[in-house]
Scaffold this motif. Structure first.
Motif, PDB file in Angstrom:
ATOM      1  N   SER A 164      84.905  62.715  89.785  1.00 21.67           N
ATOM      2  CA  SER A 164      83.790  62.114  90.130  1.00 21.67           C
ATOM      3  C   SER A 164      83.476  60.858  90.602  1.00 21.67           C
ATOM      4  N   ARG A 165      83.436  60.721  91.814  1.00 17.91           N
ATOM      5  CA  ARG A 165      83.178  59.366  92.440  1.00 17.91           C
ATOM      6  C   ARG A 165      82.043  58.411  91.904  1.00 17.91           C
ATOM      7  N   THR A 166      81.129  59.162  91.771  1.00 16.22           N
ATOM      8  CA  THR A 166      79.793  58.605  91.378  1.00 16.22           C
ATOM      9  C   THR A 166      79.958  57.952  90.041  1.00 16.22           C
ATOM     10  N   VAL A 167      80.798  58.533  88.953  1.00 12.33           N
ATOM     11  CA  VAL A 167      81.063  58.058  87.768  1.00 12.33           C
ATOM     12  C   VAL A 167      82.041  56.938  87.832  1.00 12.33           C
ATOM     13  N   ILE A 169      79.883  56.062 106.241  1.00 15.16           N
ATOM     14  CA  ILE A 169      80.893  56.933 106.253  1.00 15.16           C
ATOM     15  C   ILE A 169      81.287  57.443 105.101  1.00 15.16           C
ATOM     16  N   ARG A 170      81.585  58.929 105.099  1.00  6.74           N
ATOM     17  CA  ARG A 170      81.961  59.534 104.149  1.00  6.74           C
ATOM     18  C   ARG A 170      83.269  60.434 104.413  1.00  6.74           C
ATOM     19  N   HIS A 171      84.280  60.342 103.421  1.00  5.06           N
ATOM     20  CA  HIS A 171      85.561  61.012 104.115  1.00  5.06           C
ATOM     21  C   HIS A 171      86.292  61.523 102.605  1.00  5.06           C
ATOM     22  N   THR A 189      77.336  65.573  85.488  1.00  6.61           N
ATOM     23  CA  THR A 189      78.023  65.422  86.936  1.00  6.61           C
ATOM     24  C   THR A 189      78.318  67.219  87.162  1.00  6.61           C
ATOM     25  N   ARG A 190      78.612  67.449  88.318  1.00  2.00           N
ATOM     26  CA  ARG A 190      79.020  68.825  88.661  1.00  2.00           C
ATOM     27  C   ARG A 190      80.645  69.013  88.710  1.00  2.00           C
ATOM     28  N   ILE A 191      81.040  70.011  87.939  1.00  5.19           N
ATOM     29  CA  ILE A 191      82.688  70.096  88.053  1.00  5.19           C
ATOM     30  C   ILE A 191      82.854  70.246  89.501  1.00  5.19           C
ATOM     31  N   GLN A 192      83.701  69.458  90.086  1.00  8.37           N
ATOM     32  CA  GLN A 192      83.970  69.532  91.609  1.00  8.37           C
ATOM     33  C   GLN A 192      85.140  70.073  92.099  1.00  8.37           C
ATOM     34  N   LYS A 193      84.694  71.626  92.288  1.00 10.83           N
ATOM     35  CA  LYS A 193      85.647  72.641  92.589  1.00 10.83           C
ATOM     36  C   LYS A 193      86.684  72.190  93.756  1.00 10.83           C
ATOM     37  N   THR A 210      73.889  66.195 101.639  1.00 10.33           N
ATOM     38  CA  THR A 210      72.525  66.312 102.078  1.00 10.33           C
ATOM     39  C   THR A 210      71.884  65.076 101.815  1.00 10.33           C
ATOM     40  N   ARG A 211      71.834  64.625 100.464  1.00  4.70           N
ATOM     41  CA  ARG A 211      70.854  63.511  99.899  1.00  4.70           C
ATOM     42  C   ARG A 211      71.490  62.151 100.547  1.00  4.70           C
ATOM     43  N   THR A 212      72.773  61.998 100.686  1.00  3.33           N
ATOM     44  CA  THR A 212      73.038  60.637 100.967  1.00  3.33           C
ATOM     45  C   THR A 212      73.003  60.439 102.307  1.00  3.33           C
ATOM     46  N   ARG A 213      73.118  61.491 103.225  1.00  2.00           N
ATOM     47  CA  ARG A 213      73.122  61.443 104.772  1.00  2.00           C
ATOM     48  C   ARG A 213      71.742  61.291 104.934  1.00  2.00           C
ATOM     49  N   GLN A 234      85.374  56.033  95.256  1.00  2.00           N
ATOM     50  CA  GLN A 234      84.046  55.114  95.022  1.00  2.00           C
ATOM     51  C   GLN A 234      82.625  55.815  95.635  1.00  2.00           C
ATOM     52  N   HIS A 235      81.547  55.414  95.278  1.00  2.00           N
ATOM     53  CA  HIS A 235      80.313  55.753  95.808  1.00  2.00           C
ATOM     54  C   HIS A 235      79.343  54.646  95.500  1.00  2.00           C
ATOM     55  N   PRO A 236      79.560  53.434  96.108  1.00  2.00           N
ATOM     56  CA  PRO A 236      78.834  52.471  95.743  1.00  2.00           C
ATOM     57  C   PRO A 236      77.191  52.603  95.575  1.00  2.00           C
ATOM     58  N   THR A 237      76.870  53.008  96.764  1.00  4.25           N
ATOM     59  CA  THR A 237      75.293  53.190  97.283  1.00  4.25           C
ATOM     60  C   THR A 237      74.526  54.214  96.016  1.00  4.25           C
ATOM     61  N   GLN A 238      75.591  55.401  95.643  1.00  4.52           N
ATOM     62  CA  GLN A 238      74.810  56.148  94.533  1.00  4.52           C
ATOM     63  C   GLN A 238      74.600  55.402  93.379  1.00  4.52           C
ATOM     64  N   THR A 239      75.656  54.596  93.087  1.00  5.72           N
ATOM     65  CA  THR A 239      75.778  53.522  91.889  1.00  5.72           C
ATOM     66  C   THR A 239      74.307  52.572  91.828  1.00  5.72           C
ATOM     67  N   HIS A 277      71.480  62.905  87.244  1.00 13.02           N
ATOM     68  CA  HIS A 277      72.425  63.869  87.915  1.00 13.02           C
ATOM     69  C   HIS A 277      72.374  63.344  89.407  1.00 13.02           C
ATOM     70  N   PRO A 278      73.631  63.200  89.969  1.00 13.91           N
ATOM     71  CA  PRO A 278      73.784  62.558  91.459  1.00 13.91           C
ATOM     72  C   PRO A 278      73.210  63.760  92.366  1.00 13.91           C
ATOM     73  N   LEU A 279      73.392  65.113  91.651  1.00 10.39           N
ATOM     74  CA  LEU A 279      73.191  66.032  92.752  1.00 10.39           C
ATOM     75  C   LEU A 279      74.245  66.331  93.645  1.00 10.39           C
ATOM     76  N   PRO A 280      74.537  67.585  94.024  1.00 10.45           N
ATOM     77  CA  PRO A 280      74.053  68.786  93.771  1.00 10.45           C
ATOM     78  C   PRO A 280      74.404  69.244  92.466  1.00 10.45           C
ATOM     79  N   ARG A 281      73.383  70.202  92.072  1.00 11.34           N
ATOM     80  CA  ARG A 281      73.729  70.605  90.416  1.00 11.34           C
ATOM     81  C   ARG A 281      73.998  72.112  90.803  1.00 11.34           C
TER      82      ARG A 281
HETATM   83  C1  NCD Z   1      78.103  63.405  94.765  1.00 12.16           C
HETATM   84  C2  NCD Z   1      79.243  63.048  95.607  1.00 12.16           C
HETATM   85  O1  NCD Z   1      79.167  63.451  96.969  1.00 12.16           O
HETATM   86  O2  NCD Z   1      79.873  62.530  95.151  1.00 12.16           O
HETATM   87  N1  NCD Z   1      76.715  63.709  95.659  1.00 12.16           N
HETATM   88  C3  NCD Z   1      75.977  62.772  95.906  1.00 12.16           C
HETATM   89  O3  NCD Z   1      76.354  61.863  96.792  1.00 12.16           O
HETATM   90  N2  NCD Z   1      74.727  62.755  95.595  1.00 12.16           N
HETATM   91  C4  NCD Z   1      78.316  64.150  93.711  1.00 12.16           C
HETATM   92  C5  NCD Z   1      78.972  65.510  94.091  1.00 12.16           C
HETATM   93  O4  NCD Z   1      79.390  66.071  95.022  1.00 12.16           O
HETATM   94  O5  NCD Z   1      78.835  66.542  92.873  1.00 12.16           O
END
Ligand code: NCD
Length: 301
Positions: free
Chosen positions: A164-167, A104-106, A219-223, A55-58, A132-137, A257-261
């Motif tokens: 968590s790629r953001t971490v 791109i997200r994959h 961060t969210r625990i990524q099911k 949602t947010r990134t796109r 990795q998620h460099p733009t979030q960083t 929090h990078p969200l989603p929460r």
């Molecule tokens: C994160 C992601 O997709 O890595 N969200 C984001 O880009 N803001 C974190 C997540 O999905 O929990």
């Protein structure tokens, strides 16, 4: 000439590159806040290729591109020829002939790097699996800079540090700023070995972290990343940041929090002065404006 062509990993950037992008984001901040539009990327097109939900990134990439005067085309995995058996390499070869930049997200780690090898135009990694998620960083660093401090910040990373790629991106960047890093997680969600070797960090309990740090990065625990649902169930709901937990927090603690929460931060915390996560999500716009204007060549009037 831009400083870098693709943005795949935070390791692609030097500290000088990061500082430069953060100050560039400052210059775009008023445009994003006042919801204005520039013309510097007029005629340029961004393709959003999202093979995983976002949602947010796109949307912040789309907003950033439009505020710079450019256009955006979107593709999601359901529409992609991938479902007809097309390879990622072929998709990238074709789309890179249409547009000026690809985001791109994959779900596969390494997918963005592979895309870059097959692209004539800049590739920006918006998340590759647990990689990795460099733009979030960059937007996380920007949030620290504006709302707390970046150099020598005391920060606790809380929750799913394994997937968590953001971490994974953030810890590397924090090292450049001599941050004091605390880790708060269940045993099974510890940072991957190779990162633990690189990063100077101390493991603590959540209560101790809260009274000590300038910033909590929850961060969210990524099911979806757990190979086994039973493993997920064991750690689901391990941490919830509540108002009572925050009673011993520093006056100026910020909660990110990078969200989603899901349930890691109780809704009651949203109204506290510590809650910064929605502003953090907004900072994605000026930061992504800075990134886009950097990777796409444009002419000054
Ligand atoms: C994160 C992601 O997709 O890595 N969200 C984001 O880009 N803001 C974190 C997540 O999905 O929990």
């Amino acid at each position: 000439m831009s400083r870098f062509k693709h943005l795949i990993s935070i390791d692609d950037l030097t500290k000088e590159d990061i500082d430069y992008l953060l100050s560039k984001a400052d210059s775009f901040l008023p445009i994003a806040e006042e919801k204005r539009k520039l013309k510097i990327l007029e005629g340029k097109i961004l393709a959003n290729l999202f093979f995983e939900p976002s949602t947010r990134t796109r949307m912040s990439f789309e907003t950033a591109m439009r505020r710079l005067g450019g256009d955006v085309i979107n593709m999601t995995s359901q529409e992609a020829s991938i479902v007809k058996g097309e390879t990622l390499a072929d998709t990238i070869r074709v789309v890179s002939k249409y547009v000026d930049v690809i985001v791109i997200r994959h779900s596969l780690e390494g997918a963005a790097r592979f895309a870059a090898e097959n692209s004539d135009v800049p590739i920006i990694n918006a998340g590759d699996g647990a990689g990795q998620h460099p733009t979030q960083t960059l937007l996380d660093l920007y949030t620290l800079k504006r709302e707390s401090k970046l150099d020598g910040v005391k920060i606790a990373l809380v929750g799913d540090l394994k997937y968590s790629r953001t971490v994974h991106s953030l810890v590397k960047a924090l090292m450049l700023y001599k941050a004091k890093i605390y880790l708060v997680c269940p045993d099974s969600l510890m940072l991957p070995e190779e990162l633990l070797e690189e990063v100077r960090a101390e493991r603590v309990e959540i209560e101790d972290a809260i009274s000590e740090v300038d910033a909590l990065y929850v961060t969210r625990i990524q099911k979806e990343r757990f190979p086994d649902e039973e493993e997920y169930k064991k750690v689901a709901g391990s941490y919830t940041i509540t108002s009572s937990l925050l009673e011993n927090a520093k006056e100026d603690l910020i909660i990110m929090h990078p969200l989603p929460r899901v349930d890691e931060i109780a809704v009651e915390v949203d109204n506290s002065k510590h809650a910064i996560y929605f502003k953090q999500a907004f900072y994605g716009v000026p930061v992504r404006m800075a990134i886009l204007s950097e990777v796409i060549e444009w002419k000054r009037d």
